[in-house]
Design a protein around this motif. Sequence first.
Motif, mmCIF file in Angstrom:
data_model
loop_
_atom_site.group_PDB
_atom_site.id
_atom_site.type_symbol
_atom_site.label_atom_id
_atom_site.label_comp_id
_atom_site.label_asym_id
_atom_site.label_seq_id
_atom_site.Cartn_x
_atom_site.Cartn_y
_atom_site.Cartn_z
ATOM 1 N N VAL A 146 0.868 -1.179 0.000
ATOM 2 C CA VAL A 146 0.000 0.000 0.000
ATOM 3 C C VAL A 146 0.902 1.225 0.000
ATOM 4 N N ARG A 147 0.381 2.303 -0.546
ATOM 5 C CA ARG A 147 1.152 3.542 -0.625
ATOM 6 C C ARG A 147 0.404 4.652 0.078
ATOM 7 N N GLY A 148 1.157 5.640 0.533
ATOM 8 C CA GLY A 148 0.547 6.768 1.211
ATOM 9 C C GLY A 148 1.518 7.916 1.349
ATOM 10 N N THR A 149 1.166 8.844 2.220
ATOM 11 C CA THR A 149 2.015 9.995 2.476
ATOM 12 C C THR A 149 2.472 9.967 3.932
ATOM 13 N N TRP A 150 3.580 10.654 4.193
ATOM 14 C CA TRP A 150 4.125 10.702 5.541
ATOM 15 C C TRP A 150 4.711 12.079 5.816
ATOM 16 N N SER A 151 4.809 12.381 7.100
ATOM 17 C CA SER A 151 5.501 13.582 7.568
ATOM 18 C C SER A 151 6.012 13.275 8.961
ATOM 19 N N ASN A 152 6.866 14.151 9.479
ATOM 20 C CA ASN A 152 7.383 13.905 10.823
ATOM 21 C C ASN A 152 7.645 15.201 11.577
ATOM 22 N N THR A 153 7.643 15.069 12.894
ATOM 23 C CA THR A 153 8.165 16.077 13.791
ATOM 24 C C THR A 153 9.375 15.429 14.448
ATOM 25 N N ASP A 191 9.520 13.995 17.267
ATOM 26 C CA ASP A 191 9.186 12.842 18.102
ATOM 27 C C ASP A 191 7.987 12.037 17.599
ATOM 28 N N GLU A 192 7.625 12.222 16.327
ATOM 29 C CA GLU A 192 6.431 11.555 15.802
ATOM 30 C C GLU A 192 6.525 11.408 14.281
ATOM 31 N N ILE A 193 6.003 10.293 13.775
ATOM 32 C CA ILE A 193 5.882 10.075 12.332
ATOM 33 C C ILE A 193 4.402 9.879 12.036
ATOM 34 N N SER A 194 3.852 10.707 11.144
ATOM 35 C CA SER A 194 2.445 10.608 10.759
ATOM 36 C C SER A 194 2.352 9.974 9.386
ATOM 37 N N THR A 195 1.432 9.006 9.249
ATOM 38 C CA THR A 195 1.207 8.358 7.961
ATOM 39 C C THR A 195 -0.265 8.445 7.600
ATOM 40 N N SER A 196 -0.515 8.465 6.307
ATOM 41 C CA SER A 196 -1.881 8.460 5.791
ATOM 42 C C SER A 196 -1.903 7.552 4.573
ATOM 43 N N MET A 197 -2.792 6.539 4.612
ATOM 44 C CA MET A 197 -2.894 5.601 3.487
ATOM 45 C C MET A 197 -4.306 5.050 3.431
ATOM 46 N N GLU A 198 -4.875 5.085 2.268
ATOM 47 C CA GLU A 198 -6.192 4.510 2.008
ATOM 48 C C GLU A 198 -7.220 4.880 3.078
ATOM 49 N N GLY A 199 -7.259 6.165 3.444
ATOM 50 C CA GLY A 199 -8.236 6.656 4.401
ATOM 51 C C GLY A 199 -7.887 6.413 5.862
ATOM 52 N N MET A 200 -6.763 5.767 6.133
ATOM 53 C CA MET A 200 -6.331 5.528 7.514
ATOM 54 C C MET A 200 -5.197 6.484 7.849
ATOM 55 N N HIS A 201 -5.257 7.035 9.049
ATOM 56 C CA HIS A 201 -4.234 7.979 9.502
ATOM 57 C C HIS A 201 -3.681 7.492 10.833
ATOM 58 N N PHE A 202 -2.359 7.434 10.924
ATOM 59 C CA PHE A 202 -1.708 7.021 12.164
ATOM 60 C C PHE A 202 -0.649 8.040 12.544
ATOM 61 N N GLU A 207 5.065 3.577 18.164
ATOM 62 C CA GLU A 207 3.800 3.114 18.721
ATOM 63 C C GLU A 207 2.690 4.099 18.368
ATOM 64 N N ALA A 208 1.558 3.561 17.942
ATOM 65 C CA ALA A 208 0.374 4.374 17.626
ATOM 66 C C ALA A 208 -0.815 3.804 18.389
ATOM 67 N N GLU A 209 -1.743 4.692 18.779
ATOM 68 C CA GLU A 209 -2.945 4.272 19.509
ATOM 69 C C GLU A 209 -4.194 4.761 18.799
ATOM 70 N N GLU A 210 -5.226 3.921 18.855
ATOM 71 C CA GLU A 210 -6.576 4.303 18.435
ATOM 72 C C GLU A 210 -7.485 4.018 19.622
ATOM 73 N N VAL A 211 -8.320 4.967 19.985
ATOM 74 C CA VAL A 211 -9.231 4.774 21.108
ATOM 75 C C VAL A 211 -10.660 4.885 20.594
ATOM 76 N N TYR A 212 -11.455 3.873 20.933
ATOM 77 C CA TYR A 212 -12.867 3.849 20.579
ATOM 78 C C TYR A 212 -13.674 3.974 21.868
ATOM 79 N N ASP A 213 -14.978 3.823 21.779
ATOM 80 C CA ASP A 213 -15.849 3.991 22.947
ATOM 81 C C ASP A 213 -15.432 3.133 24.137
ATOM 82 N N TYR A 214 -15.106 1.881 23.907
ATOM 83 C CA TYR A 214 -14.832 0.960 25.004
ATOM 84 C C TYR A 214 -13.513 0.217 24.839
ATOM 85 N N GLU A 215 -12.768 0.524 23.784
ATOM 86 C CA GLU A 215 -11.578 -0.249 23.478
ATOM 87 C C GLU A 215 -10.452 0.647 22.972
ATOM 88 N N LYS A 216 -9.234 0.224 23.255
ATOM 89 C CA LYS A 216 -8.043 0.904 22.764
ATOM 90 C C LYS A 216 -7.222 -0.105 21.972
#
Length: 145
Positions: A91-98, A100-111, A126-135
């Motif tokens: 899969v391909r996408g775009t990236w950027s960084n600060t 202390d962080e690397i951001s990626t975006s691919m096929e509608g997903m962002h981390f 390490e990346a986290e996603e938090v939902y209503d009751y789950e991480k």
Amino acid sequence: MKNISKLLGILFVFAIAFSSCSKEKKLTRNLTKNGGEWRIVSHVKKEYNLNSNEPHKTDVLAENQGSFVFDDSGEFSYTFYSVITEGMFTVRGTWSNTEDEISTSMEGMHFKYKILDQSKKGLRLEAEEVYDYEKTVYSLELEKR
């Protein structure tokens, strides 16, 4: 004496600004150096209930197979073994960084991957996603090729 204090203050502000920019640029150079290819040592997904510190589900997404390739134009490719296609998939996408962080975006997903540890030859992210009751926590270990 006041002029010397002002001059030292201005130099201090520029030194702080320059050092933070250089950390970001140093990471960018390290990511893209020598073709920008990083071998996946491990890519693990852990799911937690929000009221627990123990994962209730762990999936190894990749282990010693696949790669990330970061280029200077802000694009990347992620090649991994897909259990669905039973073969390697890219899969391909775009990236950027600060610094202390690397951001990626691919096929509608962002981390946003926090950099836990870095060297010229390795990265732990390490990346986290938090939902209503789950991480969900994605841990990624990369090694420079």
